[in-house]
Write a protein that holds these residues in place. Structure first.
Motif, PDB file in Angstrom:
ATOM      1  N   PHE A   1      -6.739   2.436  -1.631  1.00  0.00           N
ATOM      2  CA  PHE A   1      -6.383   1.038  -1.355  1.00  0.00           C
ATOM      3  C   PHE A   1      -7.601   0.118  -1.427  1.00  0.00           C
TER       4      PHE A   1
ATOM      5  N   SER B   1       3.885   1.673  -1.013  1.00  0.00           N
ATOM      6  CA  SER B   1       4.569   1.869  -2.279  1.00  0.00           C
ATOM      7  C   SER B   1       3.624   2.503  -3.307  1.00  0.00           C
ATOM      8  N   ALA B   2       2.403   1.983  -3.385  1.00  0.00           N
ATOM      9  CA  ALA B   2       1.408   2.565  -4.297  1.00  0.00           C
ATOM     10  C   ALA B   2       1.092   3.996  -3.875  1.00  0.00           C
ATOM     11  N   ASP B   3       1.001   4.194  -2.573  1.00  0.00           N
ATOM     12  CA  ASP B   3       0.675   5.513  -2.037  1.00  0.00           C
ATOM     13  C   ASP B   3       1.711   6.551  -2.456  1.00  0.00           C
ATOM     14  N   LEU B   4       2.975   6.105  -2.564  1.00  0.00           N
ATOM     15  CA  LEU B   4       4.051   7.024  -2.926  1.00  0.00           C
ATOM     16  C   LEU B   4       4.160   7.187  -4.444  1.00  0.00           C
ATOM     17  N   GLY B   5       3.248   6.532  -5.168  1.00  0.00           N
ATOM     18  CA  GLY B   5       3.191   6.759  -6.607  1.00  0.00           C
ATOM     19  C   GLY B   5       3.777   5.656  -7.465  1.00  0.00           C
ATOM     20  N   ALA B   6       4.221   4.548  -6.835  1.00  0.00           N
ATOM     21  CA  ALA B   6       4.850   3.489  -7.613  1.00  0.00           C
ATOM     22  C   ALA B   6       3.799   2.663  -8.350  1.00  0.00           C
TER      23      ALA B   6
ATOM     24  N   VAL C   1      -2.567  12.177  -2.815  1.00  0.00           N
ATOM     25  CA  VAL C   1      -2.691  12.097  -1.353  1.00  0.00           C
ATOM     26  C   VAL C   1      -1.555  11.201  -0.864  1.00  0.00           C
ATOM     27  N   ASN C   2      -1.143  11.377   0.368  1.00  0.00           N
ATOM     28  CA  ASN C   2      -0.145  10.486   0.949  1.00  0.00           C
ATOM     29  C   ASN C   2      -0.630  10.021   2.308  1.00  0.00           C
ATOM     30  N   THR C   3      -0.124   8.857   2.701  1.00  0.00           N
ATOM     31  CA  THR C   3      -0.643   8.218   3.900  1.00  0.00           C
ATOM     32  C   THR C   3       0.468   7.957   4.900  1.00  0.00           C
TER      33      THR C   3
ATOM     34  N   VAL D   1      10.148   7.602  -7.803  1.00  0.00           N
ATOM     35  CA  VAL D   1       9.207   7.068  -8.795  1.00  0.00           C
ATOM     36  C   VAL D   1       8.553   8.185  -9.603  1.00  0.00           C
ATOM     37  N   LYS D   2       8.613   9.416  -9.085  1.00  0.00           N
ATOM     38  CA  LYS D   2       8.093  10.542  -9.872  1.00  0.00           C
ATOM     39  C   LYS D   2       9.193  11.154 -10.724  1.00  0.00           C
TER      40      LYS D   2
ATOM     41  N   ASP E   1       0.844  -1.198   0.000  1.00  0.00           N
ATOM     42  CA  ASP E   1       0.000   0.000   0.000  1.00  0.00           C
ATOM     43  C   ASP E   1       0.881   1.249   0.000  1.00  0.00           C
TER      44      ASP E   1
ATOM     45  N   GLN F   1       6.877  -1.233 -10.540  1.00  0.00           N
ATOM     46  CA  GLN F   1       7.893  -0.604  -9.675  1.00  0.00           C
ATOM     47  C   GLN F   1       7.824  -1.178  -8.262  1.00  0.00           C
TER      48      GLN F   1
ATOM     49  N   ALA G   1      -4.422   4.071  -6.557  1.00  0.00           N
ATOM     50  CA  ALA G   1      -3.763   4.774  -5.454  1.00  0.00           C
ATOM     51  C   ALA G   1      -2.530   5.543  -5.917  1.00  0.00           C
ATOM     52  N   ASN G   2      -1.747   4.948  -6.830  1.00  0.00           N
ATOM     53  CA  ASN G   2      -0.476   5.584  -7.200  1.00  0.00           C
ATOM     54  C   ASN G   2      -0.675   6.838  -8.051  1.00  0.00           C
TER      55      ASN G   2
ATOM     56  N   TYR H   1      11.841   7.734  -1.844  1.00  0.00           N
ATOM     57  CA  TYR H   1      11.217   6.811  -2.788  1.00  0.00           C
ATOM     58  C   TYR H   1      10.108   7.451  -3.620  1.00  0.00           C
ATOM     59  N   GLY H   2       9.239   8.220  -2.965  1.00  0.00           N
ATOM     60  CA  GLY H   2       8.130   8.853  -3.679  1.00  0.00           C
ATOM     61  C   GLY H   2       8.628   9.781  -4.778  1.00  0.00           C
TER      62      GLY H   2
ATOM     63  N   ASN I   1       6.541  14.610  -0.491  1.00  0.00           N
ATOM     64  CA  ASN I   1       5.843  14.655  -1.784  1.00  0.00           C
ATOM     65  C   ASN I   1       4.934  15.870  -1.916  1.00  0.00           C
TER      66      ASN I   1
END
Lengths: 286, 334
Positions: free
Chosen positions: B52, A193-198, B77-79, B102-103, A191, A202, B72-73, B98-99, B150
Motif C-alpha cells: 500500500f 480490494s487491492a489486497d485481495l488481488g483486484a 500476502v493478505n491483510t 477476481v482471481k 486497500d 476492478q 499490492a494486487n 471477492y478475492g 486466499n
C-alpha cells in the motif's frame, strides 16, 4: 415511567421547538405546499374563452388536452429526454472529476479544487447560457472551429445544444455530492480490494461505484429536477424546440388553468422519481 | 529462506522519516509481532509489505523474490485491517468470495471455499448478512476469513484486536494463535499492546521512532531488554543510572530491574540491597504493588498477594524498608 417533572420539561421542549420552528414551518406549509396545492387545484379549472377569466368549475379537460395533443406530448417526452441525458452526461463527467478531487489530489489541494468547481456558480445564469450560444454558433462558433479539423459539424442550436449547456450549468450539483461521498469512503476499502488481488479497474467497478451510487443518485435529483423545469436555456440555445417550461410560460397569461396542468407534469414526474430512489437510501445523502 | 526479508527499508513522508533503515528477516511459519507506540513506524512497515506504500529506499523480498515495486494486487500476502475494511455493499459471503472472484476461481468452487472459511471462524450461518448486521467481533472474523480464504503465504494483521473489548480480545488472541499454528501461515502482527505481543508471538520486533530497538523471543525481550526504551515499553522496569547505579551494582552505569524481581523486607536478603522509605501500597488482586523511595528514585516492587505481609507493611507507610534483588536480575540497558 415519566415523572411529572419530566412531563413538564417535555412540554417545555415542545413549546420551545414550536417557537423556533413556527416561522419556517409557516413558510413551508403556506408558501410552498400551499402554492403547490393551489397549482393542482387550478389545473382542474377552466377559462372563459372570451375574457380569459378563470372559471371555477371542476374539469379534466386541461389534462385531456395535454395528453391528446401531440405537440404537448412531444414536449413532455423531449423534456424528459433532456433531463435524463443531462443527468447521464453530468454523472459521466462528475465521477472521474470527483474521484480525482477526493482520492488522487493531495488533501491540501482539495478545498481549492472544490472552489474551482463552484466558480461557475458565481457567474450569472444568463451570461453562461449566452456564452454557450456564442460558442455553439453554427459555422463560426468556437465549437464549430474546434470540431472543424475532425470534419464534424457543430451541433448548433437544438436539443444537443440544450443538453450540452444544461450539463455545463448543473455539473457542480453532481460533482459535489459524489465528491463528498468519495471522501467519506474509507481508504482501507480500496486497500482491501487491492489486497485481495483486484486491479484498479476492478476496484472501481466492484467497490467504488457501488459505494458512490447513493451520491450519484443524490446528484441526479438536482440535475434531473433543474433540467425538468428549465425554459430559458432552451429559448437561447434550443432553436425551435420547446420544453414543458416554455409551454407553461406561453399559456401563463392566456390560460392559467392549462398552464397549471402542464406545470403539474414535472412535479408528478419528480414525485415518481423521488419515490423510485427512496429505497436506494440516496435521499439520506442529500 | 526468509518468508519476508526487509533490507534498508526506509519511508519518508515529506520531512518526516516514518521508517528508518529497517533490516529484518521473517521466517516461514513464524508468528512475528511488530510492537511499538503509535507513530513508531510499525504500521508503515506492514503497509509497505502489503504494497500500500512504496518505500523511499530499501527492498522487500517475499520468498526470495524482490517485490519492492510490485503492486499490492499482485503480492501473495493478505491483510486484516484495523477497521476490518469489509465492503459494506456486499454480503458476508460476497466479501469472503471477492478475492477468489477476481482471481477467476469458478463460482461453485469459490462458494464452497468461502463457506468453508466462514465455518472455520464459526460464522457459517451469517453468510447472507451484511457486515453492518454483525457485531465487532463477528466482523473481525469475517475479515480473517476473507484474508485466509486466499491461502496466502503471509498474513498481515494491523492491530486487528484493537477495537474489541478485553474478554473478546483475549479469546481472539488464543484463536489467532491456534489458527496460525494449524495453518503454518507466516503471521505478521502489528500491535501497541505489549501484553498481546508477549502472549502471542514467536518473536517480537520492538519499534521506536522508525527504528528497530530489539528483536527477540518474548522471553528475550522481557528478561533481557537491551535498551531503556524496551525495558519500559515492554512491562515496567526500574531503571537506575549514574552514581546510584554504580554504588548499588558495584560498577554498572545504567541497569534495569523488573519490579517482580525485587523483594521488600524479605527474610533472605539478596546480593543487592538498598534502604528506602515505603511511599505507597496498591492492591492489584493477585499482586501487591509497592512504591519505595530509594534516595529520591521511586522503585516499584511487585509481590505475590501475601495478605499477612501486606497488612504488616500497610502500617509501614512512611517508614524505612529494605529492598533487595539478585545480581542476575539486573539488566544493563542503553
Amino acid at each position: 415511567m415519566m415523572s411529572n417533572l419530566d412531563r413538564i420539561s417535555a412540554r417545555r421542549d415542545v413549546r420551545r421547538a414550536a417557537s423556533l420552528l413556527a416561522a419556517p414551518l409557516l413558510w413551508l406549509l403556506g408558501i410552498y405546499i400551499g402554492a403547490l396545492a393551489i397549482l393542482f387545484l387550478t389545473s382542474f379549472y377552466t377559462v372563459d374563452s372570451f375574457t380569459n377569466q378563470v372559471i371555477h368549475e371542476f374539469t379534466f379537460q386541461n389534462f385531456i388536452d395535454v395528453f391528446t395533443d401531440h405537440a404537448y406530448l412531444n414536449a413532455t417526452l423531449r423534456t424528459l429526454g433532456v433531463a435524463v441525458s443531462v443527468t447521464l452526461v453530468c454523472a459521466f463527467l462528475a465521477i472521474p472529476m470527483a474521484f480525482y478531487m477526493a482520492r488522487i489530489a493531495s488533501p491540501a489541494r482539495r478545498p481549492f479544487l472544490v472552489a474551482l468547481v463552484l466558480t461557475p456558480l458565481w457567474a450569472s445564469y444568463l451570461v453562461k447560457v449566452y456564452s454557450w450560444r456564442t460558442m455553439l454558433t453554427p459555422e463560426s462558433g468556437v465549437i464549430a472551429w474546434l470540431l472543424h479539423p475532425f470534419d464534424v459539424q457543430s451541433p448548433g442550436y437544438g436539443i444537443v445544444g440544450v443538453i450540452i449547456t444544461l450539463s455545463y450549468l448543473w455539473l457542480p450539483y453532481m460533482v459535489l455530492p459524489i465528491y463528498s461521498g468519495l471522501e467519506r469512503l474509507p481508504s482501507s476499502l480500496l486497500d482491501a480490494s487491492a489486497d485481495l488481488g483486484a486491479s484498479t479497474l476492478q476496484t472501481m467497478r466492484d467497490v467504488v461505484l457501488p459505494n458512490v451510487k447513493p451520491a450519484v443518485i443524490a446528484g441526479s435529483v438536482f440535475t434531473f429536477s433543474l433540467s425538468l423545469g428549465d425554459y430559458i436555456t432552451v429559448q437561447i440555445v434550443g432553436g425551435k424546440n420547446q420544453m414543458l417550461g416554455n409551454v407553461v410560460y406561453q399559456n401563463f397569461s392566456l390560460n392559467l388553468p392549462f398552464a397549471a396542468a402542464v406545470a403539474s407534469i414535472p412535479v408528478v414526474i419528480m414525485v415518481v422519481y423521488l419515490a423510485m430512489i427512496r429505497r436506494t437510501g440516496a435521499l439520506e445523502n442529500l | 529462506m526468509a518468508a519476508i526479508s526487509l533490507a534498508g527499508l526506509t519511508k519518508s513522508f515529506g520531512d518526516v522519516t516514518a521508517v528508518d533503515h529497517i533490516n529484518l528477516d521473517i521466517l516461514p511459519g513464524e508468528f512475528i509481532t511488530l510492537l511499538g507506540p503509535s507513530g513508531s513506524g510499525k504500521t508503515t512497515v506492514l503497509r509497505m509489505i502489503a504494497g500500500f506504500e512504496t518505500p523511499s529506499a530499501g527492498t522487500i523480498n517475499l520468498d526470495g523474490v524482490d517485490v519492492t515495486m510490485v503492486p499490492a494486487n499482485q503480492r501473495d500476502v493478505n491483510t486484516v485491517f484495523q477497521d476490518y475494511a469489509l465492503f459494506p455493499h456486499m454480503s458476508v459471503q460476497e466479501n469472503v468470495e471477492y478475492g477468489l472472484k477476481v482471481k477467476k476461481v469458478a463460482k461453485a468452487q469459490r462458494r464452497a471455499r468461502a463457506l468453508e472459511a466462514l465455518e472455520s471462524v464459526a460464522l457459517g450461518e451469517y453468510a447472507s448478512r451484511k457486515p453492518s448486521q454483525l457485531s465487532g467481533g463477528q466482523r473481525q472474523r469475517v475479515a480473517l476469513a476473507r484474508a485466509l480464504v486466499n491461502r496466502p503465504k503471509v498474513l498481515l494483521l494491523d492491530e486487528p484486536l484493537g477495537a474489541l473489548d478485553l474478554k473478546l480480545r483475549q479469546q481472539m488472541q488464543f484463536e489467532l494463535k491456534t489458527l496460525q499454528r494449524n495453518t503454518g501461515i507466516t503471521f505478521v502482527f502489528v500491535t501497541h499492546d505489549q501484553e498481546e505481543a508477549l502472549v502471542m508471538s514467536d518473536r517480537i520486533v520492538v519499534f521506536n521512532a522508525g527504528r528497530i530497538e530489539q528483536v527477540g523471543t518474548p522471553q528475550d525481550i522481557y528478561e533481557h531488554p537491551l535498551t531503556e526504551f524496551v525495558s519500559e515499553f515492554v512491562g515496567t522496569s526500574n531503571v537506575f543510572s549514574g552514581a546510584q547505579a554504580q554504588s548499588l551494582s558495584g560498577g554498572l552505569d545504567r541497569f534495569s530491574v523488573r519490579p517482580e524481581k525485587i523483594e521488600i523486607n524479605s527474610a533472605v536478603t539478596h546480593e543487592i540491597t538498598a534502604q528506602g522509605k515505603l511511599k505507597d501500597i496498591e492492591y492489584l488482586g493477585p499482586l501487591i504493588r509497592y512504591v519505595v523511595d530509594v534516595d529520591g528514585q521511586h522503585v516499584i516492587v511487585l509481590s505475590q498477594n501475601d495478605e499477612q505481609n501486606s497488612k504488616d507493611l500497610a502500617n509501614h507507610i512512611g517508614h524505612a524498608v529494605t529492598v533487595s534483588w539478585r545480581r542476575d536480575a539486573m539488566q544493563v540497558v542503553t
